[in-house]
Motif scaffolding. Structure first.
Motif, short mmCIF file in Angstrom:
data_model
loop_
_atom_site.label_atom_id
_atom_site.label_comp_id
_atom_site.label_asym_id
_atom_site.label_seq_id
_atom_site.Cartn_x
_atom_site.Cartn_y
_atom_site.Cartn_z
N GLY A 1 -19.39 34.02 -26.23
CA GLY A 1 -18.29 33.95 -27.18
C GLY A 1 -17.04 33.31 -26.60
N ASP A 2 -16.74 33.54 -25.31
CA ASP A 2 -15.51 33.03 -24.71
C ASP A 2 -15.70 31.75 -23.91
N LEU A 3 -16.90 31.22 -23.88
CA LEU A 3 -17.13 30.03 -23.06
C LEU A 3 -16.39 28.81 -23.60
N LEU A 4 -16.46 28.61 -24.93
CA LEU A 4 -15.86 27.42 -25.53
C LEU A 4 -14.63 27.75 -26.35
N SER A 5 -14.05 28.93 -26.16
CA SER A 5 -12.85 29.29 -26.91
C SER A 5 -11.68 28.46 -26.41
N PRO A 6 -10.79 28.03 -27.31
CA PRO A 6 -9.65 27.19 -26.88
C PRO A 6 -8.75 27.89 -25.88
N ASP A 7 -8.77 29.21 -25.85
CA ASP A 7 -7.87 29.92 -24.96
C ASP A 7 -8.36 29.95 -23.52
N SER A 8 -9.67 29.76 -23.29
CA SER A 8 -10.20 29.90 -21.94
C SER A 8 -11.01 28.72 -21.46
N VAL A 9 -11.24 27.72 -22.29
CA VAL A 9 -12.12 26.64 -21.87
C VAL A 9 -11.50 25.80 -20.75
N LEU A 10 -10.17 25.74 -20.69
CA LEU A 10 -9.49 24.97 -19.65
C LEU A 10 -8.82 25.85 -18.62
N SER A 11 -9.06 27.16 -18.66
CA SER A 11 -8.41 28.07 -17.72
C SER A 11 -8.91 27.81 -16.30
N CYS A 12 -7.97 27.79 -15.36
CA CYS A 12 -8.27 27.59 -13.93
C CYS A 12 -9.03 26.30 -13.68
N LEU A 13 -8.64 25.23 -14.37
CA LEU A 13 -9.23 23.93 -14.07
C LEU A 13 -8.92 23.57 -12.61
N ASN B 1 -16.82 32.83 -12.35
CA ASN B 1 -15.52 32.19 -12.21
C ASN B 1 -15.37 31.07 -13.23
N PRO B 2 -14.14 30.84 -13.76
CA PRO B 2 -13.97 29.71 -14.69
C PRO B 2 -14.33 28.37 -14.08
N GLY B 3 -14.30 28.25 -12.76
CA GLY B 3 -14.64 27.00 -12.11
C GLY B 3 -16.11 26.82 -11.83
#
Length: 803
Positions: free
Chosen positions: A512-524, A690-692
């Motif tokens: 559910g949170d993988l492609l959400s706009p709030d987290s997709v670019l987190s910790c790029l 991890n987001p990365g």
């Protein structure tokens, strides 16, 4: 039984006595015996002195009834025997108890000992309490004395006359005693003593009358209380009846006010009913005189009409469906014309692109870019240049053209952007007019402090009317849409992200949170969460308008990532928070290529995880053909559960404390829980993603439930299994860009669980097959004092060995 003597004084009127040589005589009969003659006391001629031994068969003397009104018995017993007292008091027959009541043992005694010790009185009302009573019981009951029973037999009028007579006698005796004392002669002492004794007898009579009066009063009160209870019972019955009447009246009212459903139906009139309804329904000969039957007939007719209308309605719906189908066919035909026209219009575009002549489109873009704020203009120029450079590198023999994987566009209102940069000379008159209008409005209505703060916050967070849109296309035709905004008063840039795919994806629960706009670019970039402003000067601006942090507004404004500021040429040094930062093209150019690659990698890894999670939730661990050599051909353990968990739930797991203490469980990470089973053994795996990912591998923590709970703190082999997936993760990366790392780690866990269970020692005392037979080939089952198991898989030999 001890015989006791009885001394009794009887006051006798002078009319019943006679004179003799020894003294006055009294003739009186005794019941059951002959008449006896009693000698009166020479000192007190009105008293009889009895000195006798009472017995059970000799009753007390009985005197004529004419003597009783003026007689009073006073007895002094020499013994405290209650039986003798009761016997002596019950010596009179029951039939003459009223006449002899003055001699009852309930009378007041003249002796002090009799006053201190009262006899036991057995009361009886003379009525039998049981059905069978013999004669001896009745006689025995009649021998006991009770003043309460005597009250019912005595006449209150006679007692009142006796009271008046006694009071008169007391007055007379007191007067005589006073006269005798006034004379003062020596011979009056005997007379005074005689009158004193008579007065005492009268006082005893008054005491008895007082007791009888109190008994009558108590009985009267008891009778009154019984009458009140009867009245209360009748009153309660009356209230119950009244309540029942009220309840029945309510039920009658409900019945009278009852409204049936048929009253809400608008029936046809009677004339129309009898004219249109068939005779089988109307039945005029029955319904004309019976309103009830008439209503039933009208309802039947209404039902028949509604059935006909329902059938007609269904026919109309079928006709409507036919017409809609015809309209749809014509609409499809007309809509097919538009793509053909568009294809004709687009047919000339390849020629322009091939000849590199999109002059009109490029001219419009650059004209609009002139009104962009400096950071967005730097981003637009650098992104356009990077797209052209990538296209030139792909085909160096061709003229430079726009890269198809990166498109740059400008969105927003150009007119509003132009209005922001009007010269101040032209707007002086308008400002004076607006000031006058503001003064008038402030005179009319002054806004509150809360409204003023809200207006200031909105002005502080105001965005520029124009924004830059970047569409980054990946190899699988998925597109990352990035919209960049500029906050004019804060001098920072924000971005909103959205991912679209060529094929619609079925989103699993854990993704559910993988492609959400709030987290997709987190910790790029590491540590870049995009939750707070990168400009240190903004905190002073926030304090003036009451904004605590920018975190509460990122969903509306976008995330102010650090790499976004660098793409716009903005750099905020921490040493000089108040310095005005100007955009720099070199700052943007140095980060453009790296950022674009990271964005593509992030989208591809998230889409790969999205597909993998869909299989994991169904208990399937997807392993690509390129990674088949990393695992043995047969894996018995299987994945039965894969769910996403919250950060708080992960921190509460008892076998993840070392990860939390090491600071590897941040709030920006994603947390999952996997369950692998084989037989009775269950292996839980807590995963930190991890987001990365996949440049930063996931971290696993294990807990095996088999023959007790085993974790890395109490089992060295569990620690070795964690090391196989966490430390030796490079063996499981597979081909670049290593998007299969997570699934390979889960498959390695299944293999490790098989090795752990198959190499476990078997108890030979139990007969029968092993629960986990050894199917994996191992060079050595154990090694070292900690009895470590062989977890390293060797391909292509297909055996397991120790590291």
């Amino acid at each position: 039984m001890i015989a006791q003597r009885h001394l009794c004084f009887l006051e006798i009127p002078q009319t019943h006595s006679s004179e003799s040589a020894e003294g006055p005589l009294l003739h009186t009969p005794v019941k059951g015996h002959e008449a006896q003659t009693w000698t009166l006391s020479p000192q007190f001629p009105n008293l009889i002195e009895l000195d006798m031994l009472p017995s059970w068969d000799t009753p007390l003397p009985c005197f004529p009834s004419c003597i009783w009104p003026s007689c009073l018995t006073s007895g002094l017993w020499l013994s405290s025997s209650a039986s003798l007292w009761s016997r002596a008091g019950s010596g009179y027959p029951a039939g003459r108890r009223e006449e002899h009541s003055a001699f009852s043992p309930g009378s007041t005694m003249s002796s002090e000992s009799s006053k201190k010790r009262k006899p036991k009185v057995i009361r009886s009302d003379g009525t039998p309490t049981e059905g069978k009573r013999n004669r001896s019981d009745t006689e025995q009951e009649g021998k006991y004395y009770s003043e309460e029973a005597e009250v019912d037999l005595r006449d209150p009028g006679r007692d009142y006359e006796l009271y008046k007579y006694t009071c008169q006698e007391l007055q007379r005796l007191m007067a005589e005693i006073q006269d005798l004392k006034s004379k003062g002669s020596k011979d009056v002492a005997i007379e005074i003593e005689e009158r004193r004794i008579q007065s005492c007898v009268h006082f005893m009579t008054l005491k008895k009358l007082n007791r009888l009066a109190h008994i009558r009063l108590k009985k009267g009160r008891d009778q009154t209380h019984e009458a009140k209870q009867k009245v209360d019972a009748y009153h309660l019955q009356l209230q119950n009846l009244l309540y029942e009447v009220m309840h029945l009246q309510k039920e009658i009212t409900k019945c009278l006010e009852f409204k049936s459903k048929h009253e809400e139906i608008d029936l046809v009139s009677l004339e129309e009913f009898y004219s249109e309804a068939p005779p089988s329904i109307s039945k005029a000969e029955i319904t004309m005189g019976d309103p009830h039957q008439q209503t039933l007939a009208r309802l039947d007719w209404e039902l028949e009409q509604r059935k006909r209308l329902a059938e007609k309605y269904r026919e109309c719906l079928s006709n409507k469906e036919k017409i809609l189908k015809e309209i749809e066919v014509k609409r499809d035909y007309l809509s097919s014309l538009q793509p053909r026209l568009n294809s004709i219009m687009q047919a000339s575009l390849p020629v322009q692109e091939y000849l590199f002549m999109p002059f009109d489109q490029a001219h419009k873009q650059y004209e609009t870019a002139r009104h962009l704020p400096p950071p967005l203009y730097v981003l637009f120029v650098q992104a356009t240049a990077y797209g052209q450079a990538c296209a030139h590198m792909k085909s160096s023999s061709q003229p430079p053209r726009q890269d198809k994987t990166l498109s740059v566009a400008i969105e927003g209102s150009v007119d509003e952007a132009k209005a922001l940069f009007k010269p101040p000379e032209d707007s002086q008159d308008d400002e004076s007019d607006s000031d006058a209008e503001e003064e008038q409005t402030t005179k009319r209505r002054r806004p509150t402090l809360g409204v003023q703060l809200d207006d200031k916050r909105k002005e502080m967070l105001k965005r520029h009317p124009l924004s830059v849109l970047l569409d980054l296309k990946c190899k699988d035709n998925s597109v990352l849409h990035l919209t960049f905004y500029y906050l004019m008063n804060l001098n920072i840039m924000t971005v909103k992200a959205k991912v679209t795919t060529a094929v619609e994806l079925i989103t699993p629960i854990s993704a559910g949170d993988l492609l959400s706009p709030d987290s997709v670019l987190s910790c790029l970039y590491p540590g870049d969460h995009g939750k707070k402003t990168p400009n240190p000067a903004n905190q002073y601006q926030f304090d003036k308008v009451g904004i605590l942090t920018l975190r509460d507004y990122v969903l509306e404004l976008g995330h102010p990532y650090l790499w976004v500021q660098k793409l716009g040429g903005l750099h905020f040094p921490k040493e000089q928070p108040q310095q005005t930062v100007m955009p720099d093209h070199s700052q943007s150019a140095s980060h453009m290529e790296t950022t674009m690659k990271l964005l593509k990698t992030r989208v591809q890894s998230r889409l790969a995880l999205h597909k993998q999670f869909a299989s994991l939730e169904h208990g399937i661990v997807p392993v690509t053909s390129d990674c088949q050599d990393l695992f043995p051909a047969k894996v018995v353990s299987r994945l039965v559960k894969w769910v996403i968990i919250a950060h708080e739930d992960y921190m509460e797991l008892h076998f993840t404390k070392d990860i939390v203490e090491a600071g590897l469980a941040g709030d920006t990470n994603l947390y999952y829980l996997a369950l692998i089973e084989r037989g009775t053994a269950k292996l839980q795996a807590a995963v930190v993603l991890n987001p990365g990912y996949s440049s930063i591998p996931p971290v696993f923590r294990l807990c095996l439930n088999w023959k007790g709970e085993k974790t890395n703190s109490n089992d060295d082999n569990i620690r070795a299994m964690e090391s196989e997936v966490n430390v030796c993760y490079k063996e499981l990366c597979g081909p670049r860009p290593s998007h299969q790392l997570l699934t390979n780690q889960l498959q390695r866990l299944c293999v490790l669980l098989d090795v752990y269970l198959e190499t476990e020692s078997h108890d030979d005392s139990f007969e029968g097959p092993k629960e986990f037979p050894q199917e994996k080939m191992c060079l050595r089952l154990f090694r070292g004092p900690s009895r470590m198991k062989p977890f390293k898989y060797n391909h292509p030999q297909g055996f397991f060995s120790h590291r």
